[in-house]
Design a protein around this motif. Sequence first.
Motif: not given
Length: 342
Positions: A174-179, A19-28, A167-170, A35-40
Amino acid sequence: MSLANAAGMLAGFAVDALVGDPRRFHPVAGFGRAATALERRLYRPDRAAGAAFTAVAVGVPVAAALVASAATRRRPVARAVLVAGGTWAVLGARTLRREAGFMAGALERADLPAARGRLGHLCGRDPSTLDEPELARATVESVAENTSDAVVAPLFWGAVAGLPGLVAYRAVNTLDAMVGHRSARYERFGTAAARLDDVLNLVPSRLTAALTVAAAPVVDGERAETLRVWRRDGGDHPSPNAGHCEAAMAGALGVRLGGRNVYFGRSETRPFLGDGPRPVALDIRRAALLSGTVGVAALALAAGAAAIAGLAQGRGRPTARGGWAAGVARRRMRSATVGSGL
């Protein structure tokens, strides 16, 4: 519990394949918003602020995963279900192949506007001036790198540390992709996330390259040539990890990767990897096939390693006061004592 981890990874991989990634409510995606809110709240243009941001953003979900793992320590079915859900959430194998297939189809139809519009799903390059070979190159390079980032590395850390490893790896990736990319805003703030991502990918990236060598015949590549290109060119890339995956992919496909990459507002010229011609649409399909094969091989290794660890733990687990053999001896002695009337 490693047996439960192995079963969970197998099930999660199967769900991702179906089924691949969920299109809505994806945990990542939810993690990214948090993480964006925390960055602010924490952002300052220095490394200390970036380190604090990374510690909190990674530490909170990992702590939750540790609590969940502890709560299911004696409940193997619940543990397997948790690991299956975590594996599904962090993998991106089906999505990666789907995006590669879309790009290949657009280029085969000579629909450059569609291919340019879709490239952003795979990488951050400016597609506005890219022709077919450059779009194909960008796609093949992204498939090579993300075979490690989205498939092999999560499975590796899942085998090493179960749900907390997944969880730690993802979270870090993800943070690396963001910042973690170089820009005026993140040059210092993103250092901690980028360096931690480099460390976590040191082994998986090289495992990806090794599995690419082994799987090269699937796309009519030669193992010896793939190994030669990997060993010669893998360390030339500015990334300590991506170059190994890309060089092995170039060797297996018989194409040349690398060159000038144009991003939004900056450009980089990277060393060439491989000796063949520039990629075309067909090479994208071959790269996707090779990526899928490497993913299955990585799953077999990860689940196998977890299962072996679980079996070893089961054999070596002692009973109270002296181990299994001593427990049996004590029970036999008590039976003999009762039978003799003593």
